[in-house]
Design a protein around this motif. Structure first.
Motif, PDB file in Angstrom:
ATOM      1  N   GLY A 282       0.793  -1.221   0.000  1.00 20.25           N
ATOM      2  CA  GLY A 282       0.000   0.000   0.000  1.00 20.25           C
ATOM      3  C   GLY A 282       0.823   1.268   0.000  1.00 20.25           C
ATOM      4  N   ARG A 283       2.141   1.118  -0.086  1.00 18.92           N
ATOM      5  CA  ARG A 283       3.021   2.281  -0.095  1.00 18.92           C
ATOM      6  C   ARG A 283       4.002   2.173  -1.260  1.00 18.92           C
ATOM      7  N   THR A 284       4.500   3.309  -1.697  1.00 20.25           N
ATOM      8  CA  THR A 284       5.639   3.328  -2.618  1.00 20.25           C
ATOM      9  C   THR A 284       6.754   4.129  -1.966  1.00 20.25           C
ATOM     10  N   SER A 285       7.967   3.866  -2.403  1.00 22.71           N
ATOM     11  CA  SER A 285       9.115   4.651  -1.968  1.00 22.71           C
ATOM     12  C   SER A 285       9.722   5.343  -3.178  1.00 22.71           C
ATOM     13  N   VAL A 286      10.061   6.615  -3.020  1.00 21.97           N
ATOM     14  CA  VAL A 286      10.758   7.325  -4.101  1.00 21.97           C
ATOM     15  C   VAL A 286      12.265   7.267  -3.903  1.00 21.97           C
ATOM     16  N   TRP A 287      12.708   6.491  -2.917  1.00 18.76           N
ATOM     17  CA  TRP A 287      14.122   6.200  -2.726  1.00 18.76           C
ATOM     18  C   TRP A 287      14.990   7.459  -2.815  1.00 18.76           C
ATOM     19  N   ALA A 288      14.733   8.388  -1.895  1.00 20.69           N
ATOM     20  CA  ALA A 288      15.617   9.550  -1.779  1.00 20.69           C
ATOM     21  C   ALA A 288      17.052   9.078  -1.552  1.00 20.69           C
ATOM     22  N   GLN A 289      17.182   7.996  -0.808  1.00 27.36           N
ATOM     23  CA  GLN A 289      18.440   7.248  -0.716  1.00 27.36           C
ATOM     24  C   GLN A 289      18.106   5.772  -0.890  1.00 27.36           C
ATOM     25  N   PHE A 290      18.974   5.042  -1.573  1.00 27.74           N
ATOM     26  CA  PHE A 290      18.805   3.592  -1.563  1.00 27.74           C
ATOM     27  C   PHE A 290      19.746   3.070  -0.484  1.00 27.74           C
ATOM     28  N   THR A 291      19.147   2.772   0.658  1.00 31.52           N
ATOM     29  CA  THR A 291      19.917   2.420   1.845  1.00 31.52           C
ATOM     30  C   THR A 291      19.807   0.932   2.123  1.00 31.52           C
ATOM     31  N   VAL A 292      20.939   0.331   2.460  1.00 29.66           N
ATOM     32  CA  VAL A 292      20.990  -1.085   2.805  1.00 29.66           C
ATOM     33  C   VAL A 292      21.511  -1.225   4.230  1.00 29.66           C
ATOM     34  N   ILE A 293      21.343  -2.402   4.788  1.00 23.14           N
ATOM     35  CA  ILE A 293      21.692  -2.681   6.182  1.00 23.14           C
ATOM     36  C   ILE A 293      22.685  -3.833   6.215  1.00 23.14           C
ATOM     37  N   SER A 294      23.803  -3.627   6.893  1.00 17.52           N
ATOM     38  CA  SER A 294      24.809  -4.691   6.974  1.00 17.52           C
ATOM     39  C   SER A 294      25.640  -4.565   8.242  1.00 17.52           C
ATOM     40  N   GLU A 295      25.849  -5.691   8.894  1.00 15.91           N
ATOM     41  CA  GLU A 295      26.735  -5.715  10.051  1.00 15.91           C
ATOM     42  C   GLU A 295      28.200  -5.707   9.621  1.00 15.91           C
ATOM     43  N   ARG A 296      28.438  -5.772   8.319  1.00 15.73           N
ATOM     44  CA  ARG A 296      29.804  -5.699   7.775  1.00 15.73           C
ATOM     45  C   ARG A 296      30.026  -4.345   7.085  1.00 15.73           C
ATOM     46  N   ARG A 297      29.408  -3.298   7.621  1.00 18.46           N
ATOM     47  CA  ARG A 297      29.409  -2.008   6.923  1.00 18.46           C
ATOM     48  C   ARG A 297      30.811  -1.505   6.596  1.00 18.46           C
ATOM     49  N   GLU A 298      31.699  -1.454   7.547  1.00 15.95           N
ATOM     50  CA  GLU A 298      33.018  -0.846   7.299  1.00 15.95           C
ATOM     51  C   GLU A 298      33.779  -1.603   6.219  1.00 15.95           C
ATOM     52  N   GLU A 299      33.688  -2.923   6.250  1.00 20.32           N
ATOM     53  CA  GLU A 299      34.344  -3.749   5.235  1.00 20.32           C
ATOM     54  C   GLU A 299      33.771  -3.462   3.846  1.00 20.32           C
ATOM     55  N   LEU A 300      32.450  -3.388   3.751  1.00 23.57           N
ATOM     56  CA  LEU A 300      31.804  -3.164   2.461  1.00 23.57           C
ATOM     57  C   LEU A 300      32.040  -1.747   1.950  1.00 23.57           C
ATOM     58  N   LEU A 301      32.061  -0.769   2.848  1.00 23.70           N
ATOM     59  CA  LEU A 301      32.352   0.594   2.426  1.00 23.70           C
ATOM     60  C   LEU A 301      33.760   0.701   1.857  1.00 23.70           C
ATOM     61  N   ALA A 302      34.694   0.009   2.470  1.00 27.18           N
ATOM     62  CA  ALA A 302      36.070   0.022   1.967  1.00 27.18           C
ATOM     63  C   ALA A 302      36.152  -0.632   0.591  1.00 27.18           C
ATOM     64  N   THR A 303      35.405  -1.721   0.403  1.00 25.90           N
ATOM     65  CA  THR A 303      35.392  -2.413  -0.886  1.00 25.90           C
ATOM     66  C   THR A 303      34.803  -1.521  -1.975  1.00 25.90           C
ATOM     67  N   LEU A 304      33.701  -0.845  -1.662  1.00 24.06           N
ATOM     68  CA  LEU A 304      33.068   0.052  -2.627  1.00 24.06           C
ATOM     69  C   LEU A 304      33.967   1.245  -2.939  1.00 24.06           C
ATOM     70  N   LYS A 305      34.638   1.775  -1.935  1.00 21.91           N
ATOM     71  CA  LYS A 305      35.541   2.904  -2.155  1.00 21.91           C
ATOM     72  C   LYS A 305      36.686   2.507  -3.073  1.00 21.91           C
ATOM     73  N   ALA A 306      37.225   1.305  -2.875  1.00 24.60           N
ATOM     74  CA  ALA A 306      38.315   0.827  -3.723  1.00 24.60           C
ATOM     75  C   ALA A 306      37.868   0.679  -5.170  1.00 24.60           C
ATOM     76  N   ALA A 307      36.571   0.432  -5.380  1.00 23.44           N
ATOM     77  CA  ALA A 307      36.022   0.301  -6.727  1.00 23.44           C
ATOM     78  C   ALA A 307      35.525   1.642  -7.274  1.00 23.44           C
ATOM     79  N   ASP A 308      35.814   2.721  -6.555  1.00 25.63           N
ATOM     80  CA  ASP A 308      35.436   4.081  -6.971  1.00 25.63           C
ATOM     81  C   ASP A 308      33.921   4.253  -7.035  1.00 25.63           C
ATOM     82  N   ILE A 309      33.225   3.619  -6.106  1.00 27.23           N
ATOM     83  CA  ILE A 309      31.766   3.753  -6.014  1.00 27.23           C
ATOM     84  C   ILE A 309      31.439   4.565  -4.755  1.00 27.23           C
ATOM     85  N   PRO A 310      30.795   5.720  -4.907  1.00 27.24           N
ATOM     86  CA  PRO A 310      30.522   6.580  -3.753  1.00 27.24           C
ATOM     87  C   PRO A 310      29.408   6.023  -2.868  1.00 27.24           C
ATOM     88  N   THR A 311      29.517   6.287  -1.596  1.00 28.27           N
ATOM     89  CA  THR A 311      28.507   5.857  -0.621  1.00 28.27           C
ATOM     90  C   THR A 311      28.293   6.976   0.386  1.00 28.27           C
TER      91      THR A 311
END
Length: 368
Positions: A282-311
């Motif tokens: 019954g709802r839609t999201s316009v995804w002002a941010q596409f946010t994900v949840i992970s207990e491995r956040r710091e590891e994944l942020l480092a991986t994305l940064k190394a691939a030149d993907i902004p977060t």
């Protein structure tokens, strides 16, 4: 060959698509010279009223000012309490504290990241004046339940902080028209943004609308005659011209945001490293941010940064942990979901011009 750097939000491509309209509307303002309260201000308000179905739209200088003016119009004063969430941008609580009222924080749902309606009633006291649910990441909270709780307890107003959700639907109604008052932001990164600061307030209450229109011009009923305390809260004409141009293809952009969000969810299905935010039926999201949840956040942020993907992280420190609010707020119940999410969320590139290839590249890095 090094992969191109992605934009977290691609405003340059959007401008290229809208250049003729944006330039023409800005030139029209430059030609008539009415930079404050020019004709584009009311034109935009009328189009936003039509879009949301609200009886009244009052454009203002920012989303923060929208919330502040709404609370002022309700007569919120020192010692009053306003119930909201600690998992949001600081402005939500800032405006409460500026009026000398007390922000009262309740927990959020772990899967939607929005305020948990089942926790609100226990936070209500005889000092409760308003409830501010935040439509985080682009999806409204459980507004029917929240409105029902407010109605059951008498004179409690519900103000939707819709800074991130303009364009979203809730049970067939538009965000900003699902409570007593809706407030949104036109900050450049929002789903509908200008090229500076701007915002709007929506209501179906004529008396509140009159009060808010006066408050935004220093409490002025007519020129140099002031009937109430106000602020300098007008949205300038140039910014209204920009939003008018963007409205021309906003429906298409909302469709794209929903499609891109759905595709992210599909691509990330089965990924054990991250969970996606749940969009309720019954709802839609316009995804002002596409946010994900992970207990491995710091590891994944480092991986994305190394691939030149902004977060980005929305938001790393919940409001009840902010030093400025020590002793100024009240916590109702347990905020374990709030604190968990603050430690685990991060946002991926999201905008209407994101290509399928770029999405696959981003998700490929997360899966790698």
């Amino acid at each position: 060959m090094t992969a191109k750097r992605l934009d977290f939000i691609d405003l340059k491509t959007q401008y290229a698509e809208l250049k003729q309209s944006v330039d023409s509307r800005i030139q029209k303002v430059l030609d008539h010279g009415q930079y404050i309260m020019g004709p584009e201000v009311r034109e935009l308000e009328e189009k936003l009223e039509a879009y949301t179905g609200s009886a009244h739209c009052i454009t203002v200088s920012s989303g923060t000012e929208a919330l502040l003016i709404a609370l002022m119009a309700l007569g919120v004063k020192p010692g009053d309490e306003v119930i909201t969430t600690a998992f949001t941008f600081i402005a939500t609580a800032e405006v409460i504290a500026l009026l000398g009222a007390v922000p009262v924080f309740v927990d959020v749902e772990r899967d939607t990241c929005n305020i948990d309606a089942t926790k609100i009633e226990a936070a209500i006291t005889d000092r409760t004046r308003a409830i501010i649910p935040v439509s985080l990441y682009g999806q409204t909270a459980d507004m029917d339940a929240i409105n029902e709780i407010a109605a059951r307890h008498g004179n409690i107003a519900v103000i939707e902080d819709a800074a991130q959700s303009f364009g979203a639907d809730y049970q067939g109604r538009k965000s900003c028209n699902v409570s007593h008052i809706g407030c949104t932001s036109f900050f450049p990164s929002k789903p509908l943004g200008c090229y500076g600061d701007g915002g709007a307030i929506f209501t179906n209450d004529g008396d509140l609308a009159k009060a808010m229109r006066e408050i935004r011009v220093h409490g002025q009923e007519r020129r140099y005659y002031h009937t109430r305390i106000g602020v300098g809260g007008r949205m300038d004409t140039l910014q209204c011209a920009v939003v008018l141009s963007k409205l021309e293809r906003f429906d298409w952009e909302v469709e794209r945001r929903i499609a891109i969000g759905d595709r992210y969810v599909s691509l990330l299905e089965g990924n054990n490293a991250v969970k996606t935010v749940t969009v309720r039926p019954g709802r839609t999201s316009v995804w002002a941010q596409f946010t994900v949840i992970s207990e491995r956040r710091e590891e994944l942020l480092a991986t994305l940064k190394a691939a030149d993907i902004p977060t980005a992280i929305h938001y790393p420190t919940p409001l009840h942990r902010q030093p400025a609010y020590d002793g100024l707020c009240r916590v109702s119940g347990d905020l374990s979901n709030t604190e968990y999410l603050a430690d685990c969320v991060f946002s991926l590139p999201m905008h209407p011009y994101l290509t399928e290839a770029d999405q696959e590249r981003i998700v490929g890095v997360l899966k790698g």
